[in-house]
Design a protein around this motif. Structure first.
Motif, PDB file in Angstrom:
ATOM      1  N   THR A  67       0.554  -1.216   0.095  1.00 54.67           N
ATOM      2  CA  THR A  67      -0.248  -0.214  -0.060  1.00 54.67           C
ATOM      3  C   THR A  67       0.702   1.200   0.151  1.00 54.67           C
ATOM      4  OG1 THR A  67      -0.005   0.370   2.374  1.00 54.67           O
ATOM      5  CG2 THR A  67      -1.827  -1.059   1.167  1.00 54.67           C
ATOM      6  N   PHE A  68       0.191   2.374  -0.138  1.00 50.29           N
ATOM      7  CA  PHE A  68       1.252   3.741  -0.262  1.00 50.29           C
ATOM      8  C   PHE A  68       1.156   4.398   0.833  1.00 50.29           C
ATOM      9  CE2 PHE A  68       2.365   2.959  -4.480  1.00 50.29           C
ATOM     10  CZ  PHE A  68       3.082   4.081  -4.853  1.00 50.29           C
ATOM     11  N   THR A  69       0.467   4.423   1.906  1.00 50.21           N
ATOM     12  CA  THR A  69       0.298   4.487   2.789  1.00 50.21           C
ATOM     13  C   THR A  69      -0.426   3.425   4.550  1.00 50.21           C
ATOM     14  OG1 THR A  69      -2.060   4.972   3.377  1.00 50.21           O
ATOM     15  CG2 THR A  69      -0.826   6.594   2.260  1.00 50.21           C
ATOM     16  N   ASN A  70       0.651   4.045   6.013  1.00 48.05           N
ATOM     17  CA  ASN A  70       0.295   2.746   6.687  1.00 48.05           C
ATOM     18  C   ASN A  70      -1.075   3.225   7.038  1.00 48.05           C
ATOM     19  OD1 ASN A  70       3.033   2.437   7.788  1.00 48.05           O
ATOM     20  ND2 ASN A  70       4.195   4.481   8.070  1.00 48.05           N
ATOM     21  N   LYS A  71      -1.926   4.054   6.365  1.00 51.61           N
ATOM     22  CA  LYS A  71      -2.800   3.918   7.405  1.00 51.61           C
ATOM     23  C   LYS A  71      -3.981   3.013   5.843  1.00 51.61           C
ATOM     24  CE  LYS A  71      -6.898   7.480   7.382  1.00 51.61           C
ATOM     25  NZ  LYS A  71      -7.659   7.502   6.211  1.00 51.61           N
ATOM     26  N   ALA A  72      -3.588   2.762   5.487  1.00 50.57           N
ATOM     27  CA  ALA A  72      -4.410   1.947   4.447  1.00 50.57           C
ATOM     28  C   ALA A  72      -3.827  -0.013   4.235  1.00 50.57           C
ATOM     29  CB  ALA A  72      -3.983   2.398   2.680  1.00 50.57           C
ATOM     30  N   ALA A  73      -2.744   0.057   5.007  1.00 49.32           N
ATOM     31  CA  ALA A  73      -2.134  -0.788   5.120  1.00 49.32           C
ATOM     32  C   ALA A  73      -3.056  -1.526   6.683  1.00 49.32           C
ATOM     33  CB  ALA A  73      -0.677  -0.864   5.550  1.00 49.32           C
ATOM     34  N   LYS A  74      -3.288  -0.726   7.325  1.00 50.50           N
ATOM     35  CA  LYS A  74      -4.105  -0.449   9.388  1.00 50.50           C
ATOM     36  C   LYS A  74      -5.239  -1.090   8.444  1.00 50.50           C
ATOM     37  CE  LYS A  74      -1.314   1.339  12.508  1.00 50.50           C
ATOM     38  NZ  LYS A  74      -0.188   3.017  11.997  1.00 50.50           N
ATOM     39  N   GLU A  75      -6.015  -0.454   7.534  1.00 49.53           N
ATOM     40  CA  GLU A  75      -6.896  -0.321   7.498  1.00 49.53           C
ATOM     41  C   GLU A  75      -7.221  -2.195   6.313  1.00 49.53           C
ATOM     42  OE1 GLU A  75     -10.378   1.235   4.482  1.00 49.53           O
ATOM     43  OE2 GLU A  75      -9.320   2.592   4.604  1.00 49.53           O
ATOM     44  N   MET A  76      -6.917  -2.197   5.557  1.00 50.59           N
ATOM     45  CA  MET A  76      -6.798  -3.645   5.030  1.00 50.59           C
ATOM     46  C   MET A  76      -6.579  -4.800   5.811  1.00 50.59           C
ATOM     47  SD  MET A  76      -5.141  -4.327   1.588  1.00 50.59           S
ATOM     48  CE  MET A  76      -5.021  -3.406   0.334  1.00 50.59           C
ATOM     49  N   LEU A  77      -5.670  -4.645   7.082  1.00 54.02           N
ATOM     50  CA  LEU A  77      -5.769  -6.031   7.756  1.00 54.02           C
ATOM     51  C   LEU A  77      -6.039  -5.467   8.936  1.00 54.02           C
ATOM     52  CD1 LEU A  77      -1.604  -4.903   8.957  1.00 54.02           C
ATOM     53  CD2 LEU A  77      -2.491  -7.022   7.645  1.00 54.02           C
ATOM     54  N   ALA A  78      -7.335  -4.533   8.985  1.00 52.86           N
ATOM     55  CA  ALA A  78      -8.321  -4.739  10.176  1.00 52.86           C
ATOM     56  C   ALA A  78      -9.420  -4.921   9.307  1.00 52.86           C
ATOM     57  CB  ALA A  78      -9.273  -3.411  10.428  1.00 52.86           C
ATOM     58  N   ARG A  79      -9.903  -4.945   8.273  1.00 53.72           N
ATOM     59  CA  ARG A  79     -10.709  -5.411   7.343  1.00 53.72           C
ATOM     60  C   ARG A  79     -10.613  -6.706   6.731  1.00 53.72           C
ATOM     61  NH1 ARG A  79     -13.054  -1.548   2.240  1.00 53.72           N
ATOM     62  NH2 ARG A  79     -12.810   0.366   3.190  1.00 53.72           N
ATOM     63  N   LEU A  80      -9.387  -7.241   7.069  1.00 55.37           N
ATOM     64  CA  LEU A  80      -9.090  -9.430   6.947  1.00 55.37           C
ATOM     65  C   LEU A  80      -9.610  -9.451   8.198  1.00 55.37           C
ATOM     66  CD1 LEU A  80      -6.570  -9.420   4.570  1.00 55.37           C
ATOM     67  CD2 LEU A  80      -7.959  -9.796   3.971  1.00 55.37           C
ATOM     68  N   SER A  81      -9.415  -9.013   9.181  1.00 59.10           N
ATOM     69  CA  SER A  81      -9.120  -9.696  10.275  1.00 59.10           C
ATOM     70  C   SER A  81     -11.233 -10.011  10.755  1.00 59.10           C
ATOM     71  CB  SER A  81      -8.795  -9.021  11.338  1.00 59.10           C
ATOM     72  OG  SER A  81      -7.353  -8.597  11.551  1.00 59.10           O
ATOM     73  N   ALA A  82     -11.544  -8.699  10.527  1.00 51.29           N
ATOM     74  CA  ALA A  82     -12.664  -8.780  10.635  1.00 51.29           C
ATOM     75  C   ALA A  82     -13.969  -9.790   9.475  1.00 51.29           C
ATOM     76  CB  ALA A  82     -13.695  -7.262  10.194  1.00 51.29           C
ATOM     77  N   ILE A  83     -13.205  -9.870   8.780  1.00 51.72           N
ATOM     78  CA  ILE A  83     -13.685 -11.100   7.724  1.00 51.72           C
ATOM     79  C   ILE A  83     -13.307 -11.836   7.504  1.00 51.72           C
ATOM     80  CG2 ILE A  83     -15.376  -9.614   5.782  1.00 51.72           C
ATOM     81  CD1 ILE A  83     -12.494  -9.953   4.269  1.00 51.72           C
ATOM     82  N   LEU A  84     -12.459 -12.645   7.954  1.00 55.39           N
ATOM     83  CA  LEU A  84     -11.325 -14.084   7.714  1.00 55.39           C
ATOM     84  C   LEU A  84     -10.961 -14.358   9.941  1.00 55.39           C
ATOM     85  CD1 LEU A  84      -9.046 -14.868   4.999  1.00 55.39           C
ATOM     86  CD2 LEU A  84     -11.814 -16.053   5.385  1.00 55.39           C
TER      87      LEU A  84
END
Length: 349
Positions: free
Chosen positions: A59-76
Protein backbone atom coordinates in the motif's frame (compact mmCIF):
# COMPACT_ATOMS: atom_id res chain seq x y z
CA UNK A 1 -17.94 -18.11 0.61
CA UNK A 2 -21.20 -16.62 -0.62
CA UNK A 3 -21.09 -14.38 2.42
CA UNK A 4 -17.67 -13.06 1.41
CA UNK A 5 -18.81 -12.14 -2.10
CA UNK A 6 -22.45 -11.19 -1.59
CA UNK A 7 -22.02 -7.39 -1.34
CA UNK A 8 -19.90 -6.97 -4.49
CA UNK A 9 -21.15 -5.49 -7.76
CA UNK A 10 -20.50 -7.50 -10.98
CA UNK A 11 -17.18 -5.77 -11.84
CA UNK A 12 -15.88 -6.07 -8.26
CA UNK A 13 -16.89 -9.75 -8.21
CA UNK A 14 -15.08 -10.37 -11.51
CA UNK A 15 -11.91 -8.72 -10.13
CA UNK A 16 -11.97 -10.57 -6.80
CA UNK A 17 -12.44 -14.01 -8.40
CA UNK A 18 -9.91 -13.67 -11.25
CA UNK A 19 -7.64 -16.69 -11.89
CA UNK A 20 -4.11 -16.68 -10.43
CA UNK A 21 -2.43 -14.55 -13.06
CA UNK A 22 -1.39 -10.91 -13.35
CA UNK A 23 -4.23 -8.43 -13.76
CA UNK A 24 -4.80 -4.67 -13.88
CA UNK A 25 -7.84 -3.30 -12.06
CA UNK A 26 -8.65 0.26 -13.15
CA UNK A 27 -10.48 1.56 -10.12
CA UNK A 28 -12.16 4.94 -10.41
CA UNK A 29 -12.52 7.27 -7.42
CA UNK A 30 -14.94 5.93 -4.81
CA UNK A 31 -15.38 2.60 -6.61
CA UNK A 32 -14.48 0.40 -3.64
CA UNK A 33 -10.90 -0.53 -4.47
CA UNK A 34 -9.92 -1.24 -0.85
CA UNK A 35 -12.90 -3.59 -0.61
CA UNK A 36 -11.77 -5.35 -3.81
CA UNK A 37 -8.16 -5.71 -2.64
CA UNK A 38 -9.13 -6.98 0.81
CA UNK A 39 -11.80 -9.36 -0.50
CA UNK A 40 -9.37 -10.67 -3.14
CA UNK A 41 -6.88 -11.57 -0.38
CA UNK A 42 -9.64 -13.17 1.75
CA UNK A 43 -10.99 -15.10 -1.26
CA UNK A 44 -7.53 -16.44 -2.21
CA UNK A 45 -6.99 -17.65 1.38
CA UNK A 46 -10.51 -19.04 1.87
CA UNK A 47 -10.45 -21.00 -1.39
CA UNK A 48 -7.14 -22.56 -0.35
CA UNK A 49 -5.16 -21.05 -3.24
CA UNK A 50 -2.61 -19.50 -0.89
CA UNK A 51 -1.78 -19.33 2.81
CA UNK A 52 -1.69 -15.95 4.61
CA UNK A 53 2.13 -16.23 4.55
CA UNK A 54 2.15 -16.48 0.73
CA UNK A 55 0.69 -13.02 0.16
CA UNK A 56 2.57 -9.74 -0.29
CA UNK A 57 0.35 -6.64 -0.38
CA UNK A 58 1.83 -3.20 -0.93
CA UNK A 59 0.00 0.00 0.00
CA UNK A 60 1.11 3.64 -0.16
CA UNK A 61 0.26 4.70 3.37
CA UNK A 62 0.40 3.06 6.80
CA UNK A 63 -3.24 4.08 7.22
CA UNK A 64 -4.25 2.03 4.15
CA UNK A 65 -2.24 -0.97 5.39
CA UNK A 66 -3.88 -0.80 8.85
CA UNK A 67 -7.33 -0.51 7.28
CA UNK A 68 -6.68 -3.54 5.10
CA UNK A 69 -5.47 -5.64 8.05
CA UNK A 70 -8.48 -4.56 10.15
CA UNK A 71 -10.93 -5.49 7.37
CA UNK A 72 -9.21 -8.86 6.84
CA UNK A 73 -9.42 -9.65 10.57
CA UNK A 74 -13.13 -8.84 10.47
CA UNK A 75 -13.95 -11.19 7.58
CA UNK A 76 -11.53 -14.09 8.17
CA UNK A 77 -10.74 -16.06 11.32
CA UNK A 78 -6.97 -15.66 10.84
CA UNK A 79 -4.19 -13.93 12.73
CA UNK A 80 -3.07 -11.14 10.40
CA UNK A 81 -0.14 -10.06 12.59
CA UNK A 82 2.59 -11.82 10.64
CA UNK A 83 1.18 -11.00 7.19
CA UNK A 84 3.29 -9.04 4.74
CA UNK A 85 0.93 -6.12 4.20
CA UNK A 86 2.46 -2.66 4.36
CA UNK A 87 4.05 0.26 2.54
CA UNK A 88 7.05 -0.13 0.24
CA UNK A 89 9.25 1.40 2.93
CA UNK A 90 7.76 -0.72 5.72
CA UNK A 91 8.22 -3.97 3.79
CA UNK A 92 11.76 -3.05 2.71
CA UNK A 93 12.64 -2.24 6.32
CA UNK A 94 11.35 -5.67 7.34
CA UNK A 95 13.42 -7.38 4.63
CA UNK A 96 16.58 -5.47 5.54
CA UNK A 97 16.15 -6.23 9.26
CA UNK A 98 15.93 -9.94 8.40
CA UNK A 99 18.90 -9.88 5.99
CA UNK A 100 20.99 -7.00 7.38
CA UNK A 101 24.28 -8.92 6.91
CA UNK A 102 23.66 -9.63 3.23
CA UNK A 103 22.60 -6.01 2.79
CA UNK A 104 25.83 -4.75 4.40
CA UNK A 105 24.07 -3.06 7.32
CA UNK A 106 24.56 -3.18 11.10
CA UNK A 107 21.83 -5.16 12.88
CA UNK A 108 20.62 -2.07 14.74
CA UNK A 109 20.61 0.34 11.79
CA UNK A 110 18.60 3.51 12.40
CA UNK A 111 16.14 5.09 9.93
CA UNK A 112 16.40 8.80 9.20
CA UNK A 113 13.11 10.63 8.65
CA UNK A 114 13.11 13.73 6.42
CA UNK A 115 14.07 16.03 9.30
CA UNK A 116 16.92 13.75 10.44
CA UNK A 117 18.16 13.52 6.86
CA UNK A 118 18.22 17.29 6.49
CA UNK A 119 20.17 17.62 9.76
CA UNK A 120 22.66 14.99 8.58
CA UNK A 121 23.17 16.91 5.31
CA UNK A 122 23.70 20.20 7.16
CA UNK A 123 26.29 18.47 9.35
CA UNK A 124 28.01 17.09 6.27
CA UNK A 125 28.22 20.52 4.60
CA UNK A 126 29.61 22.08 7.76
CA UNK A 127 32.23 19.34 8.25
CA UNK A 128 33.43 19.82 4.66
CA UNK A 129 33.34 23.65 4.74
CA UNK A 130 30.76 23.79 1.93
CA UNK A 131 28.92 27.08 1.35
CA UNK A 132 25.28 26.24 2.16
CA UNK A 133 24.14 29.37 0.29
CA UNK A 134 25.56 27.97 -2.92
CA UNK A 135 24.55 24.38 -2.13
CA UNK A 136 21.36 24.62 -0.03
CA UNK A 137 20.86 21.53 2.18
CA UNK A 138 17.27 21.02 1.06
CA UNK A 139 18.27 21.08 -2.62
CA UNK A 140 20.97 18.51 -1.96
CA UNK A 141 18.44 16.33 -0.12
CA UNK A 142 16.05 16.44 -3.10
CA UNK A 143 18.94 15.65 -5.45
CA UNK A 144 20.01 12.60 -3.41
CA UNK A 145 16.47 11.25 -2.94
CA UNK A 146 15.64 11.77 -6.60
CA UNK A 147 18.78 9.87 -7.66
CA UNK A 148 17.95 7.01 -5.27
CA UNK A 149 14.33 6.89 -6.50
CA UNK A 150 15.77 6.26 -9.97
CA UNK A 151 18.01 3.52 -8.56
CA UNK A 152 21.21 5.56 -8.99
CA UNK A 153 24.20 5.61 -6.66
CA UNK A 154 26.54 8.63 -6.75
CA UNK A 155 28.86 6.82 -9.20
CA UNK A 156 25.94 6.24 -11.63
CA UNK A 157 24.67 9.83 -11.84
CA UNK A 158 25.51 11.69 -15.07
CA UNK A 159 27.31 14.98 -14.49
CA UNK A 160 26.78 17.76 -17.02
CA UNK A 161 28.54 20.69 -15.38
CA UNK A 162 30.68 21.67 -12.37
CA UNK A 163 27.64 22.53 -10.26
CA UNK A 164 26.10 19.12 -10.88
CA UNK A 165 29.47 17.45 -10.33
CA UNK A 166 29.65 19.02 -6.88
CA UNK A 167 26.19 17.65 -5.99
CA UNK A 168 27.34 14.17 -7.01
CA UNK A 169 30.52 14.57 -4.95
CA UNK A 170 28.43 15.59 -1.92
CA UNK A 171 26.07 12.64 -2.54
CA UNK A 172 29.10 10.30 -2.35
CA UNK A 173 30.27 11.95 0.91
CA UNK A 174 26.75 11.62 2.29
CA UNK A 175 26.71 7.90 1.43
CA UNK A 176 30.01 7.44 3.30
CA UNK A 177 28.68 9.34 6.32
CA UNK A 178 25.52 7.19 6.47
CA UNK A 179 27.64 4.04 6.14
CA UNK A 180 29.91 5.14 9.02
CA UNK A 181 26.98 6.05 11.26
CA UNK A 182 24.88 2.96 10.44
CA UNK A 183 21.86 4.96 9.27
CA UNK A 184 19.56 4.76 6.23
CA UNK A 185 17.11 7.33 4.87
CA UNK A 186 13.69 6.41 3.45
CA UNK A 187 14.86 6.28 -0.18
CA UNK A 188 17.78 4.04 0.87
CA UNK A 189 15.42 1.39 2.31
CA UNK A 190 14.01 0.71 -1.14
CA UNK A 191 17.26 1.07 -3.07
CA UNK A 192 19.21 -1.12 -0.64
CA UNK A 193 16.61 -3.90 -0.72
CA UNK A 194 16.39 -3.67 -4.54
CA UNK A 195 20.18 -4.04 -4.78
CA UNK A 196 20.11 -6.93 -2.30
CA UNK A 197 17.60 -8.88 -4.43
CA UNK A 198 19.31 -7.98 -7.72
CA UNK A 199 22.60 -9.54 -6.71
CA UNK A 200 21.49 -12.29 -4.29
CA UNK A 201 19.84 -14.97 -6.42
CA UNK A 202 19.12 -17.55 -3.65
CA UNK A 203 17.40 -14.90 -1.53
CA UNK A 204 15.45 -13.58 -4.50
CA UNK A 205 14.26 -17.07 -5.46
CA UNK A 206 13.29 -17.80 -1.85
CA UNK A 207 10.89 -14.83 -1.73
CA UNK A 208 9.62 -15.38 -5.27
CA UNK A 209 8.71 -18.95 -4.30
CA UNK A 210 7.08 -17.73 -1.10
CA UNK A 211 5.00 -14.82 -2.46
CA UNK A 212 2.91 -16.37 -5.20
CA UNK A 213 0.46 -13.45 -5.01
CA UNK A 214 1.62 -9.83 -5.02
CA UNK A 215 -1.11 -7.19 -4.68
CA UNK A 216 -0.43 -3.48 -5.20
CA UNK A 217 -2.61 -0.53 -4.26
CA UNK A 218 -2.41 2.93 -5.95
CA UNK A 219 -0.31 1.48 -8.77
CA UNK A 220 -0.36 4.81 -10.63
CA UNK A 221 1.81 6.32 -7.87
CA UNK A 222 4.72 3.86 -8.22
CA UNK A 223 8.05 5.30 -9.29
CA UNK A 224 10.60 3.55 -11.52
CA UNK A 225 12.49 1.90 -8.65
CA UNK A 226 9.32 0.66 -6.93
CA UNK A 227 8.18 -0.91 -10.18
CA UNK A 228 11.58 -2.60 -10.65
CA UNK A 229 11.39 -3.84 -7.05
CA UNK A 230 7.94 -5.33 -7.70
CA UNK A 231 9.23 -7.10 -10.81
CA UNK A 232 12.05 -8.65 -8.76
CA UNK A 233 9.66 -9.76 -6.01
CA UNK A 234 7.17 -11.30 -8.43
CA UNK A 235 9.67 -12.98 -10.74
CA UNK A 236 8.34 -14.59 -13.89
CA UNK A 237 5.77 -16.85 -12.22
CA UNK A 238 4.24 -14.54 -9.60
CA UNK A 239 0.73 -13.15 -10.10
CA UNK A 240 0.62 -9.36 -9.65
CA UNK A 241 -2.81 -7.90 -8.93
CA UNK A 242 -2.34 -4.18 -9.59
CA UNK A 243 -5.07 -1.74 -8.61
CA UNK A 244 -4.83 1.87 -9.70
CA UNK A 245 -6.33 4.79 -11.56
CA UNK A 246 -4.38 6.65 -14.25
CA UNK A 247 -6.84 9.56 -13.80
CA UNK A 248 -5.65 10.05 -10.22
CA UNK A 249 -1.90 10.14 -10.81
CA UNK A 250 -0.75 13.38 -9.14
CA UNK A 251 2.72 12.49 -7.83
CA UNK A 252 4.87 12.98 -10.96
CA UNK A 253 6.73 15.72 -9.02
CA UNK A 254 8.14 13.03 -6.72
CA UNK A 255 8.93 10.47 -9.39
CA UNK A 256 5.61 8.63 -9.85
CA UNK A 257 5.40 7.24 -13.36
CA UNK A 258 1.87 6.57 -14.61
CA UNK A 259 3.51 4.87 -17.62
CA UNK A 260 4.24 1.94 -15.28
CA UNK A 261 0.62 0.84 -15.80
CA UNK A 262 1.11 0.45 -19.54
CA UNK A 263 4.55 -1.17 -19.04
CA UNK A 264 2.99 -3.55 -16.52
CA UNK A 265 0.30 -4.72 -18.96
CA UNK A 266 2.96 -5.38 -21.59
CA UNK A 267 5.71 -6.92 -19.43
CA UNK A 268 3.42 -9.12 -17.32
CA UNK A 269 1.37 -10.24 -20.36
CA UNK A 270 -1.81 -9.05 -18.67
CA UNK A 271 -4.88 -10.68 -20.19
CA UNK A 272 -7.34 -9.29 -17.66
CA UNK A 273 -8.04 -5.59 -17.33
CA UNK A 274 -11.16 -4.89 -15.29
CA UNK A 275 -12.60 -1.41 -14.88
CA UNK A 276 -14.51 -0.44 -11.73
CA UNK A 277 -16.83 2.39 -12.77
CA UNK A 278 -19.60 2.19 -10.18
CA UNK A 279 -19.04 5.09 -7.78
CA UNK A 280 -20.30 4.94 -4.17
CA UNK A 281 -19.15 8.36 -3.03
CA UNK A 282 -20.83 11.03 -5.16
CA UNK A 283 -24.06 12.01 -6.90
CA UNK A 284 -24.56 12.07 -10.67
CA UNK A 285 -23.97 15.79 -11.27
CA UNK A 286 -20.53 15.60 -9.66
CA UNK A 287 -19.57 12.53 -11.70
CA UNK A 288 -20.84 14.03 -14.96
CA UNK A 289 -18.70 17.11 -14.41
CA UNK A 290 -15.66 15.02 -13.44
CA UNK A 291 -16.08 12.68 -16.43
CA UNK A 292 -16.39 15.62 -18.80
CA UNK A 293 -13.28 17.36 -17.46
CA UNK A 294 -11.05 14.27 -17.34
CA UNK A 295 -12.07 13.25 -20.87
CA UNK A 296 -9.81 16.07 -22.11
CA UNK A 297 -6.71 14.27 -20.78
CA UNK A 298 -4.51 12.64 -23.41
CA UNK A 299 -3.37 8.98 -23.26
CA UNK A 300 -5.96 7.79 -20.74
CA UNK A 301 -6.64 4.10 -20.29
CA UNK A 302 -10.28 5.19 -20.13
CA UNK A 303 -13.29 4.78 -17.86
CA UNK A 304 -16.59 6.56 -17.16
CA UNK A 305 -17.81 6.75 -13.58
CA UNK A 306 -21.50 6.19 -12.86
CA UNK A 307 -23.69 6.06 -9.77
CA UNK A 308 -27.08 4.79 -8.61
CA UNK A 309 -27.33 7.59 -6.05
CA UNK A 310 -29.37 9.91 -8.30
CA UNK A 311 -28.33 13.29 -9.70
CA UNK A 312 -28.12 15.17 -6.41
CA UNK A 313 -28.05 18.94 -6.32
CA UNK A 314 -26.46 21.00 -9.06
CA UNK A 315 -22.79 21.92 -8.78
CA UNK A 316 -22.22 25.58 -7.95
CA UNK A 317 -19.13 27.45 -9.08
CA UNK A 318 -17.67 30.32 -7.10
CA UNK A 319 -14.70 32.30 -8.36
CA UNK A 320 -12.82 34.11 -5.60
CA UNK A 321 -10.37 36.95 -6.18
CA UNK A 322 -8.02 35.79 -3.41
CA UNK A 323 -7.26 32.83 -1.16
CA UNK A 324 -8.61 34.79 1.80
CA UNK A 325 -11.87 35.57 0.03
CA UNK A 326 -12.24 31.91 -0.91
CA UNK A 327 -11.74 30.84 2.73
CA UNK A 328 -14.22 33.48 3.89
CA UNK A 329 -16.82 32.22 1.41
CA UNK A 330 -16.38 28.59 2.60
CA UNK A 331 -16.79 29.72 6.23
CA UNK A 332 -20.01 31.57 5.36
CA UNK A 333 -21.36 28.50 3.53
CA UNK A 334 -20.60 26.26 6.53
CA UNK A 335 -22.17 28.75 8.96
CA UNK A 336 -25.37 28.97 6.93
CA UNK A 337 -25.60 25.15 6.69
CA UNK A 338 -25.19 24.86 10.46
CA UNK A 339 -27.82 27.58 10.98
CA UNK A 340 -30.18 25.50 8.81
CA UNK A 341 -29.67 22.55 11.15
CA UNK A 342 -26.88 20.59 9.37
CA UNK A 343 -24.52 18.67 11.68
CA UNK A 344 -20.94 19.88 11.67
CA UNK A 345 -19.81 16.25 11.21
CA UNK A 346 -21.67 16.19 7.88
CA UNK A 347 -19.64 19.06 6.40
CA UNK A 348 -16.39 18.36 4.56
CA UNK A 349 -13.93 20.62 2.79
Amino acid sequence: MQNLLHNLNPEQLAAVTLPAQSALILAGAGSGKTRVLTTRIAWLIQTGQVSPAGILAVTFTNKAAKEMLARLSAILPINTRGMWIGTFHGLCNRLLRAHYRDAGLPQTFQILDSQDQLSAIKRLLKANNIDDEKYPPRNLMYFINNAKDQGLRAKDVDTHDDFNRKFVELYALYENQCEREGVVDFAELLLRSYELFSRNQPLREHYQARFKHVLVDEFQDTNDLQYKWLKLMAGVHGAVFAVGDDDQSIYAFRGANVGNMIAFEREFHVQNRITLEQNYRSHGHILDAANMLISNNARRLGKNLRTDAGHGEQIRLYEASSVLQEAQWIIEQAKSLIADGAARSEIAV
